[in-house]
Write a protein that holds these residues in place. Structure first.
Motif, PDB file in Angstrom:
ATOM      1  N   VAL A  12      14.176 -45.172 -26.094  1.00  0.00           N
ATOM      2  CA  VAL A  12      14.598 -43.982 -26.037  1.00  0.00           C
ATOM      3  C   VAL A  12      13.644 -42.769 -26.178  1.00  0.00           C
ATOM      4  CG1 VAL A  12      16.222 -42.155 -27.146  1.00  0.00           C
ATOM      5  CG2 VAL A  12      16.981 -44.546 -26.857  1.00  0.00           C
ATOM      6  N   VAL A  13      13.489 -41.889 -25.620  1.00  0.00           N
ATOM      7  CA  VAL A  13      12.630 -40.814 -25.839  1.00  0.00           C
ATOM      8  C   VAL A  13      13.638 -39.690 -25.577  1.00  0.00           C
ATOM      9  CG1 VAL A  13      10.642 -39.611 -24.839  1.00  0.00           C
ATOM     10  CG2 VAL A  13      10.648 -41.959 -24.803  1.00  0.00           C
ATOM     11  N   ASP A  14      13.849 -38.855 -27.000  1.00  0.00           N
ATOM     12  CA  ASP A  14      14.679 -37.840 -26.906  1.00  0.00           C
ATOM     13  C   ASP A  14      14.027 -36.597 -27.680  1.00  0.00           C
ATOM     14  OD1 ASP A  14      16.968 -35.986 -27.153  1.00  0.00           O
ATOM     15  OD2 ASP A  14      18.210 -37.414 -27.413  1.00  0.00           O
ATOM     16  N   PHE A  15      13.697 -35.812 -27.251  1.00  0.00           N
ATOM     17  CA  PHE A  15      12.942 -34.443 -27.993  1.00  0.00           C
ATOM     18  C   PHE A  15      13.972 -33.497 -28.379  1.00  0.00           C
ATOM     19  CE2 PHE A  15       8.447 -35.420 -25.998  1.00  0.00           C
ATOM     20  CZ  PHE A  15       8.342 -36.662 -26.527  1.00  0.00           C
ATOM     21  N   ASN A  16      15.373 -33.733 -27.725  1.00  0.00           N
ATOM     22  CA  ASN A  16      16.276 -32.434 -28.103  1.00  0.00           C
ATOM     23  C   ASN A  16      16.555 -32.519 -29.569  1.00  0.00           C
ATOM     24  OD1 ASN A  16      16.865 -31.628 -25.276  1.00  0.00           O
ATOM     25  ND2 ASN A  16      16.755 -33.932 -24.984  1.00  0.00           N
ATOM     26  N   GLY A  17      16.532 -33.756 -29.986  1.00  0.00           N
ATOM     27  CA  GLY A  17      16.907 -33.897 -31.524  1.00  0.00           C
ATOM     28  C   GLY A  17      16.183 -34.964 -32.036  1.00  0.00           C
TER      29      GLY A  17
END
Length: 260
Positions: A80-85
């Motif tokens: 997972v790459v999730d920079f939104n949170g």
């Protein structure tokens, strides 16, 4: 609902590996990763600590969000790459990997090595504990706690083993480990001066089975030392810089790592 791009890793790398696994990365995160790699880093002109400081600055204000990773004992793991949170650990994952990356494909490869033992993407191979960062291969950092203060103490821990005999994470084992930490009362000026900007700071946990309760990054702005962290406190709920000694009020101590 956020839309993820599920991409076989081999399509993102220059050569396909026999070991394939899906990547969950939305367009916002992909764009931001490329921006950080292109515009913030200047490889070869900054120390590792300076790069970590610069990269982590891009995450200031990012909302706090727990449980963004995909995978469990029964659910297949995805990268997972999730920079939104971000939470405190995923923030460090992304910053550490990005600070070493020359391209987006390179970032994904670095993230695998940062987040997983032996670079094998699976829930049981996640580096679930802060001390995994300097004990498990590939190592992310060195434990410099004892170098920061001669007043550091060592406690033998059985990580993942609760006081009642249960496990924090049932799918993995119990890890016998000596944890070195600096008691908060020993954080004198000499110790504070030995902390580098870009060092990783774990807040030592007195609980059985845990090494730390929270992690963040040391940041120096002028003469002041700050703790950059993904804060779950209601007044924050985002990545913030907090004066370090203010943060340490009523905390038991720290574990200090320095990036490799």
């Amino acid at each position: 609902m956020r839309q993820y791009l599920f991409i076989p890793l081999c399509l993102l790398l220059s050569a396909c590996s026999p070991k394939k696994y899906p990547v969950a990365m939305d367009a916002i995160s992909a764009t931001k990763a490329q921006h950080i790699i292109n515009d913030i880093q200047t490889p070869g002109q900054h120390s590792r600590g300076e790069l970590i400081e610069q990269v982590s600055q891009s995450f200031l204000g990012t909302p706090y969000q727990a449980n963004t990773l995909i995978g469990s004992a029964t659910v297949p793991e995805k990268l997972v790459v999730d920079f939104n949170g971000v939470d405190c650990f995923t923030l460090l994952d992304y910053v550490h990997a990005l600070s070493q990356s020359a391209s987006k494909a390179d970032f994904l490869d670095r993230l695998v090595k940062t987040r997983y033992k032996k670079g094998k993407v699976s829930f049981v191979n996640r580096k679930h504990f802060f001390s995994d960062w300097f004990v498990s291969q590939p190592r992310n950092a060195l434990d410099v706690t004892a170098q920061i203060s001669p007043k550091a103490e060592v406690v033998h821990k059985q990580l993942n083993l609760k006081a009642d005999g249960g496990r924090f994470i049932p799918a993995i084992g119990i890890f016998e480990r000596d944890i070195t930490y600096i008691p908060a009362k020993a954080l004198d000026q000499t110790a504070l001066d030995a902390i580098h900007s870009g060092d990783y700071i774990g807040i030592y946990s007195k609980l059985n089975g845990l090494d730390v309760s929270h992690v963040g990054i040391a940041i120096r702005i002028g003469d002041q030392l700050y703790y950059r962290n993904a804060s779950s406190l209601q007044r924050n709920r985002k990545v913030v810089d907090t004066p370090f000694m203010d943060y340490m009020q009523n905390k038991p101590g720290i574990v200090m790592l320095r990036a490799l």
